[in-house]
Design an enzyme around this catalytic site. Structure first.
Site, PDB file in Angstrom:
ATOM      1  N   GLU A 101       0.909  -1.342  -0.040  1.00 58.34           N
ATOM      2  CA  GLU A 101       0.204   0.004   0.132  1.00 58.34           C
ATOM      3  C   GLU A 101       0.667   1.185  -0.001  1.00 58.34           C
ATOM      4  O   GLU A 101       0.617   2.079   0.790  1.00 58.34           O
ATOM      5  CB  GLU A 101      -1.105  -0.038   1.062  1.00 58.34           C
ATOM      6  CG  GLU A 101      -1.881  -1.161   1.294  1.00 58.34           C
ATOM      7  CD  GLU A 101      -2.510  -1.362   2.545  1.00 58.34           C
ATOM      8  OE1 GLU A 101      -2.539  -0.269   3.223  1.00 58.34           O
ATOM      9  OE2 GLU A 101      -3.239  -2.456   2.629  1.00 58.34           O
TER      10      GLU A 101
ATOM     11  N   ASP B 143     -12.058 -10.985   0.687  1.00 57.21           N
ATOM     12  CA  ASP B 143     -13.241 -11.202   1.497  1.00 57.21           C
ATOM     13  C   ASP B 143     -14.267 -10.292   0.717  1.00 57.21           C
ATOM     14  O   ASP B 143     -14.143  -9.359   0.303  1.00 57.21           O
ATOM     15  CB  ASP B 143     -12.975 -11.048   3.069  1.00 57.21           C
ATOM     16  CG  ASP B 143     -12.482  -9.796   3.463  1.00 57.21           C
ATOM     17  OD1 ASP B 143     -12.468  -8.858   2.604  1.00 57.21           O
ATOM     18  OD2 ASP B 143     -11.986  -9.625   4.696  1.00 57.21           O
TER      19      ASP B 143
ATOM     20  N   HIS C 226     -10.743  -6.598  -0.554  1.00 56.83           N
ATOM     21  CA  HIS C 226     -11.632  -6.509   0.307  1.00 56.83           C
ATOM     22  C   HIS C 226     -13.066  -5.868  -0.219  1.00 56.83           C
ATOM     23  O   HIS C 226     -12.666  -4.625  -0.291  1.00 56.83           O
ATOM     24  CB  HIS C 226     -11.094  -5.681   1.370  1.00 56.83           C
ATOM     25  CG  HIS C 226      -9.948  -6.118   2.184  1.00 56.83           C
ATOM     26  ND1 HIS C 226     -10.083  -7.442   2.920  1.00 56.83           N
ATOM     27  CD2 HIS C 226      -8.254  -6.067   2.119  1.00 56.83           C
ATOM     28  CE1 HIS C 226      -8.736  -7.803   3.405  1.00 56.83           C
ATOM     29  NE2 HIS C 226      -7.826  -7.036   2.874  1.00 56.83           N
TER      30      HIS C 226
ATOM     31  N   GLU D   6      -5.881 -11.127  -0.386  1.00 57.52           N
ATOM     32  CA  GLU D   6      -6.751 -10.852   0.939  1.00 57.52           C
ATOM     33  C   GLU D   6      -8.299 -10.798   0.605  1.00 57.52           C
ATOM     34  O   GLU D   6      -8.990  -9.837   1.218  1.00 57.52           O
ATOM     35  CB  GLU D   6      -6.429  -9.562   1.616  1.00 57.52           C
ATOM     36  CG  GLU D   6      -4.891  -9.218   1.736  1.00 57.52           C
ATOM     37  CD  GLU D   6      -4.484  -7.916   2.405  1.00 57.52           C
ATOM     38  OE1 GLU D   6      -5.095  -7.151   2.858  1.00 57.52           O
ATOM     39  OE2 GLU D   6      -3.205  -7.502   2.115  1.00 57.52           O
TER      40      GLU D   6
ATOM     41  N   ASN E  75       1.922  -5.301  -3.085  1.00 61.28           N
ATOM     42  CA  ASN E  75       0.658  -5.636  -2.552  1.00 61.28           C
ATOM     43  C   ASN E  75      -0.408  -4.337  -2.376  1.00 61.28           C
ATOM     44  O   ASN E  75       0.197  -3.470  -1.691  1.00 61.28           O
ATOM     45  CB  ASN E  75       0.686  -6.615  -1.365  1.00 61.28           C
ATOM     46  CG  ASN E  75      -0.820  -7.240  -1.260  1.00 61.28           C
ATOM     47  OD1 ASN E  75      -1.578  -7.794  -1.704  1.00 61.28           O
ATOM     48  ND2 ASN E  75      -1.117  -7.025   0.442  1.00 61.28           N
TER      49      ASN E  75
HETATM   50  O1  G3I Z   1      -3.047  -8.031  19.672  1.00 57.41           O
HETATM   51  C1  G3I Z   1      -3.715  -6.935  20.125  1.00 57.41           C
HETATM   52  C2  G3I Z   1      -4.461  -7.396  21.576  1.00 57.41           C
HETATM   53  O2  G3I Z   1      -3.510  -7.801  22.353  1.00 57.41           O
HETATM   54  C3  G3I Z   1      -5.464  -6.299  21.902  1.00 57.41           C
HETATM   55  O3  G3I Z   1      -6.139  -6.679  22.901  1.00 57.41           O
HETATM   56  C4  G3I Z   1      -6.451  -6.044  20.832  1.00 57.41           C
HETATM   57  C5  G3I Z   1      -7.216  -4.572  21.381  1.00 57.41           C
HETATM   58  O4  G3I Z   1      -7.601  -3.915  20.069  1.00 57.41           O
HETATM   59  O5  G3I Z   1      -5.779  -5.525  19.671  1.00 57.41           O
HETATM   60  C6  G3I Z   1      -4.848  -6.836  19.124  1.00 57.41           C
HETATM   61  O6  G3I Z   1      -4.261  -6.231  17.868  1.00 57.41           O
HETATM   62  C7  G3I Z   1      -5.154  -6.104  16.869  1.00 57.41           C
HETATM   63  C8  G3I Z   1      -4.532  -7.085  15.896  1.00 57.41           C
HETATM   64  O7  G3I Z   1      -5.577  -6.841  14.718  1.00 57.41           O
HETATM   65  C9  G3I Z   1      -4.776  -8.547  16.148  1.00 57.41           C
HETATM   66  O8  G3I Z   1      -6.265  -8.657  16.452  1.00 57.41           O
HETATM   67  C10 G3I Z   1      -4.657  -4.752  16.346  1.00 57.41           C
HETATM   68  O9  G3I Z   1      -5.286  -3.820  17.457  1.00 57.41           O
HETATM   69  C11 G3I Z   1      -5.696  -4.426  15.020  1.00 57.41           C
HETATM   70  O10 G3I Z   1      -5.061  -3.202  14.654  1.00 57.41           O
HETATM   71  C12 G3I Z   1      -5.071  -5.467  14.298  1.00 57.41           C
HETATM   72  O11 G3I Z   1      -5.602  -5.442  12.925  1.00 57.41           O
HETATM   73  C13 G3I Z   1      -5.173  -5.843  11.805  1.00 57.41           C
HETATM   74  C14 G3I Z   1      -4.837  -4.989  10.780  1.00 57.41           C
HETATM   75  O12 G3I Z   1      -4.591  -5.417   9.630  1.00 57.41           O
HETATM   76  C15 G3I Z   1      -3.625  -3.912  11.326  1.00 57.41           C
HETATM   77  O13 G3I Z   1      -2.518  -4.786  11.133  1.00 57.41           O
HETATM   78  C16 G3I Z   1      -6.227  -7.006  11.240  1.00 57.41           C
HETATM   79  O14 G3I Z   1      -6.497  -7.985  12.262  1.00 57.41           O
HETATM   80  C17 G3I Z   1      -5.811  -7.336  10.110  1.00 57.41           C
HETATM   81  O15 G3I Z   1      -6.853  -8.088   9.412  1.00 57.41           O
HETATM   82  C18 G3I Z   1      -5.546  -6.169   8.892  1.00 57.41           C
HETATM   83  O16 G3I Z   1      -5.319  -6.715   7.665  1.00 57.41           O
HETATM   84  C19 G3I Z   1      -4.866  -5.769   6.761  1.00 57.41           C
HETATM   85  C20 G3I Z   1      -3.674  -6.243   5.901  1.00 57.41           C
HETATM   86  O17 G3I Z   1      -2.641  -6.663   6.709  1.00 57.41           O
HETATM   87  C21 G3I Z   1      -3.156  -5.282   4.827  1.00 57.41           C
HETATM   88  N1  G3I Z   1      -4.331  -5.108   3.955  1.00 57.41           N
HETATM   89  C22 G3I Z   1      -5.646  -4.497   4.692  1.00 57.41           C
HETATM   90  C23 G3I Z   1      -6.020  -5.537   5.854  1.00 57.41           C
HETATM   91  C24 G3I Z   1      -7.368  -5.156   6.490  1.00 57.41           C
HETATM   92  O18 G3I Z   1      -6.902  -3.798   7.300  1.00 57.41           O
END
Ligand code: G3I
Length: 332
Positions: free
Chosen positions: A140, A249, A217, A247, A181
């Site tokens: 991105e 969905d 997405h 990715e 990506n």
């Molecule tokens: O691990 C912590 C946990 O300890 C805490 O309690 C909780 C509270 O909010 O947060 C947890 O971390 C979260 C993590 O996902 C694991 O669940 C983060 O806040 C959250 O920001 C994170 O979001 C991920 C996001 O990328 C940012 O990295 C999403 O799961 C994930 O699906 C999303 O994936 C991205 C791709 O990597 C790139 N393209 C877009 C896609 C969707 O945004």
């Protein structure tokens, strides 16, 4: 292996159907679920022949403190994949999200930041050398107007980070396939052209890139046109680049009724129909596989149910639509 009740009827699995036509079908994996949920492991291993880490291979989980690398979660995922004959896509080396605060909150010079990124890429890619077959090296980085997006790496390290990230990844594992990506690379809109021009320029500069990831997405009510997906893959192939859908969905308003789930199924069907008709598209990875752990409800209020299995691992109409497309003798 324990199989959840009602999980599937007789008939070939998605991975068997995909393998028969030389395609990889993958899912992004939540490592906590992989550890805690036997049903999750059973369905994942039965239905998919590829995995991506949804979060475990991002910068912050890998390097929570400067110079301290933690590979446990990702190692566990890679071992699971190897035990079940699945390939691994690495996601992601240079992205502006999920960065640790030691990195974002300090005052590093551009040179220091490039050194940090170099060490990160070298260490991570080397650790998984030969076990991760493709990396999303840069994620991105393109703005709507075709310039570099104003992100952490671009703002503080400068535009060179993109070319350098690919070079460093190539040096660390010469056999890994290296991807750019991004989202909306498949549509008829501006971003699709912009991303195409961006990777074309990378190729022209001799940057070691092998492929483009189309995130996808999607929303069930605004699906991309199947022909546009086919065209995007063809255009990347004309640059010598492979395409992975990375990715996928398809979110719907929740609670979802059958009409909406049928609409969603036809969107999944179209994407797989485009993929199977495109020799340049060799991988389709879903962003999860069960609604139980999908990121969508956390990000989009009143949306969800985006994946082919519901939160009790029952296949939805989308599952049948994917199987139908994968099972067609020749959809080219
Ligand atoms: O691990 C912590 C946990 O300890 C805490 O309690 C909780 C509270 O909010 O947060 C947890 O971390 C979260 C993590 O996902 C694991 O669940 C983060 O806040 C959250 O920001 C994170 O979001 C991920 C996001 O990328 C940012 O990295 C999403 O799961 C994930 O699906 C999303 O994936 C991205 C791709 O990597 C790139 N393209 C877009 C896609 C969707 O945004």
């Amino acid at each position: 292996m324990h199989v959840p009740e009602g999980f599937r009827d007789a008939g070939p699995t998605l991975r068997a159907l995909a393998a028969a036509r030389g395609l990889r079908i993958g899912a992004a994996v939540n490592v906590q679920a992989l550890r805690d949920d036997a049903d999750y492991r059973a369905v994942l291993a039965a239905e998919f022949n590829a995995v991506t880490a949804e979060n475990a291979m991002k910068f912050a989980p890998f390097q929570p403190e400067r110079g301290i690398f933690r590979f446990d979660d990702a190692d566990e995922l890679v071992s699971f994949a190897e035990a079940h004959g699945m390939t691994v896509r690495g996601h992601t080396l240079a992205w502006h999200e999920t960065l640790p605060s030691w990195l974002t909150e300090a005052d590093h010079t551009p040179g220091e930041l490039l050194d940090i990124l170099h060490t990160h890429i070298q260490t991570v890619v080397d650790h998984f050398r030969g076990r991760v077959f493709a990396w999303d090296v840069v994620n991105e980085a393109v703005a709507e107007d075709g310039s570099y997006r104003d992100t952490f790496w671009h703002r503080h390290a400068g535009p060179r980070f993109v070319d350098l990230a690919f070079q460093w990844a190539r040096e660390a594992d010469p056999d890994a396939r290296l991807f750019y990506n991004d989202f909306q690379g498949e549509g008829s809109g501006h971003r699709a052209k912009t991303i195409y021009r961006f990777v074309k320029r990378l190729r022209a500069r001799g940057v070691p890139i092998d492929g483009v990831g189309l995130q996808m997405h999607l929303r069930a009510d605004r699906p991309p046109n199947r022909r546009h997906i086919v065209r995007a893959v063809k255009r990347f192939a004309s640059l010598g680049l492979e395409t992975h859908i990375t990715e996928l969905d398809v979110r719907v308003p929740v609670p979802a009724d059958w009409l909406v789930l049928d609409r969603q199924a036809s969107v999944y069907g179209d994407v797989f129909s485009a993929a199977t008709a495109s020799p340049g598209c060799t991988n389709v990875v879903l962003w999860g596989f069960t609604d139980r752990y999908s990121w969508i409800p956390h990000r989009f209020e009143d949306w969800g149910a985006a994946l082919p299995f519901d939160d009790s691992y029952r296949p939805k109409p989308a599952y049948a639509a994917i199987a139908t497309e994968l099972g067609k003798r020749n959809s080219q």
